[in-house]
Scaffold this motif. Sequence first.
Motif, PDB file in Angstrom:
ATOM      1  N   HIS A   1       0.787  -1.238   0.000  1.00  0.00           N
ATOM      2  CA  HIS A   1       0.000   0.000   0.000  1.00  0.00           C
ATOM      3  C   HIS A   1       0.820   1.290   0.000  1.00  0.00           C
ATOM      4  O   HIS A   1       0.241   2.376   0.082  1.00  0.00           O
ATOM      5  CB  HIS A   1      -0.932   0.005   1.216  1.00  0.00           C
ATOM      6  N   THR A   2       2.148   1.186  -0.067  1.00  0.00           N
ATOM      7  CA  THR A   2       2.968   2.396  -0.133  1.00  0.00           C
ATOM      8  C   THR A   2       4.020   2.239  -1.234  1.00  0.00           C
ATOM      9  O   THR A   2       4.223   1.139  -1.768  1.00  0.00           O
ATOM     10  CB  THR A   2       3.692   2.675   1.198  1.00  0.00           C
ATOM     11  N   THR A   3       4.687   3.333  -1.534  1.00  0.00           N
ATOM     12  CA  THR A   3       5.820   3.308  -2.477  1.00  0.00           C
ATOM     13  C   THR A   3       7.122   3.583  -1.732  1.00  0.00           C
ATOM     14  O   THR A   3       8.097   4.053  -2.317  1.00  0.00           O
ATOM     15  CB  THR A   3       5.614   4.363  -3.585  1.00  0.00           C
ATOM     16  N   TRP A   4       7.159   3.292  -0.453  1.00  0.00           N
ATOM     17  CA  TRP A   4       8.323   3.565   0.369  1.00  0.00           C
ATOM     18  C   TRP A   4       9.510   2.704  -0.048  1.00  0.00           C
ATOM     19  O   TRP A   4       9.359   1.609  -0.600  1.00  0.00           O
ATOM     20  CB  TRP A   4       8.014   3.303   1.840  1.00  0.00           C
ATOM     21  N   SER A   5      10.691   3.188   0.283  1.00  0.00           N
ATOM     22  CA  SER A   5      11.912   2.427   0.036  1.00  0.00           C
ATOM     23  C   SER A   5      12.006   1.269   1.022  1.00  0.00           C
ATOM     24  O   SER A   5      11.364   1.271   2.091  1.00  0.00           O
ATOM     25  CB  SER A   5      13.137   3.330   0.210  1.00  0.00           C
ATOM     26  N   SER A   6      12.822   0.281   0.677  1.00  0.00           N
ATOM     27  CA  SER A   6      13.010  -0.866   1.569  1.00  0.00           C
ATOM     28  C   SER A   6      13.587  -0.433   2.911  1.00  0.00           C
ATOM     29  O   SER A   6      13.228  -0.986   3.964  1.00  0.00           O
ATOM     30  CB  SER A   6      13.929  -1.895   0.917  1.00  0.00           C
ATOM     31  N   ARG A   7      14.446   0.568   2.886  1.00  0.00           N
ATOM     32  CA  ARG A   7      15.048   1.057   4.132  1.00  0.00           C
ATOM     33  C   ARG A   7      13.986   1.648   5.051  1.00  0.00           C
ATOM     34  O   ARG A   7      13.984   1.373   6.254  1.00  0.00           O
ATOM     35  CB  ARG A   7      16.112   2.094   3.805  1.00  0.00           C
ATOM     36  N   ARG A   8      13.097   2.465   4.489  1.00  0.00           N
ATOM     37  CA  ARG A   8      12.054   3.054   5.316  1.00  0.00           C
ATOM     38  C   ARG A   8      11.097   1.977   5.831  1.00  0.00           C
ATOM     39  O   ARG A   8      10.658   2.037   6.982  1.00  0.00           O
ATOM     40  CB  ARG A   8      11.271   4.113   4.537  1.00  0.00           C
ATOM     41  N   ILE A   9      10.765   1.009   4.990  1.00  0.00           N
ATOM     42  CA  ILE A   9       9.860  -0.063   5.418  1.00  0.00           C
ATOM     43  C   ILE A   9      10.470  -0.840   6.580  1.00  0.00           C
ATOM     44  O   ILE A   9       9.774  -1.176   7.557  1.00  0.00           O
ATOM     45  CB  ILE A   9       9.530  -0.994   4.234  1.00  0.00           C
ATOM     46  N   ARG A  10      11.767  -1.124   6.518  1.00  0.00           N
ATOM     47  CA  ARG A  10      12.419  -1.822   7.635  1.00  0.00           C
ATOM     48  C   ARG A  10      12.349  -0.993   8.913  1.00  0.00           C
ATOM     49  O   ARG A  10      12.083  -1.518   9.993  1.00  0.00           O
ATOM     50  CB  ARG A  10      13.874  -2.135   7.280  1.00  0.00           C
ATOM     51  N   ALA A  11      12.563   0.318   8.771  1.00  0.00           N
ATOM     52  CA  ALA A  11      12.516   1.188   9.954  1.00  0.00           C
ATOM     53  C   ALA A  11      11.110   1.254  10.531  1.00  0.00           C
ATOM     54  O   ALA A  11      10.923   1.190  11.761  1.00  0.00           O
ATOM     55  CB  ALA A  11      13.009   2.583   9.573  1.00  0.00           C
TER      56      ALA A  11
END
Length: 272
Positions: free
Chosen positions: A115-125
Amino acid sequence: MSALLHVRNLEVQSPARPILHTLSFTLEPGKILAVTGESGSGKSTLALALMGLLPSGFQAHGNIHLEGQDLLALSEAEWCQIRGKRLGMVFQEPMTALNPTRRIGAQIADTFHLHTTWSSRRIRAETRTLMEQADLLDAGVSERAYPHQLSGGQRQRVLLAMALACQPTLLIADEFTTALDARTQAAMMALVTRRCEAQGMAVLLISHDLGLVRHHADHVLVMKEGTCVEQGPTASVFDAPVHPYTQALLAMSLHGAARVPLTPLPVFTAPA
């Protein structure tokens, strides 16, 4: 304040019999509506109808509007766009709701990937932040753990983290505190309450725990045999219940441990 959720004359029919009978209620942003009643009264069926997840052969009729959108008119592809994003649900049985072959961190992250276009780094955080808010990290639970390595209460907290991930406008929590000890239950309800206050999230709380309902819910809806027998502000329902079934439920909650004699209820007949 305008209602976030409008349910009008909702009926659910199984292949064998009616499950819900002309159920109507509203839920405003930032409020908690508790649905209570004995097992088999239709509480979980209501939750599944609101999520578009009724079993095969079940049919829902009536009106369910979320922020003005007619949910019963949605296609499955449209349902997939709002489940997990605008609608979050904590299911009653975490072992059947979680994938036993995948790590819990990855399952929480799935909601962000969908449901988002976030980066993998942000998703991990964000995944770690959710696990921290759900008291999983403090309990020593790793993102790389599998569901079978967690306790029942920890699995419930994983489901709550997944449901809250995309800041839904409506959270449906189906008996999500039953496997939690008192301290963790209080912490999880505090997390849900903070989300209500901060982002206007509404909550449909399904629970047998009348103490939890009284302490946290703004309104209560009491169900028996698929019918709402009483609803209203929590204080009014608890302090001056009108229906004999509600009176009996509250009497059991207050005096069940004292072994007081039980008064039989009159036969209840659901509407045809």
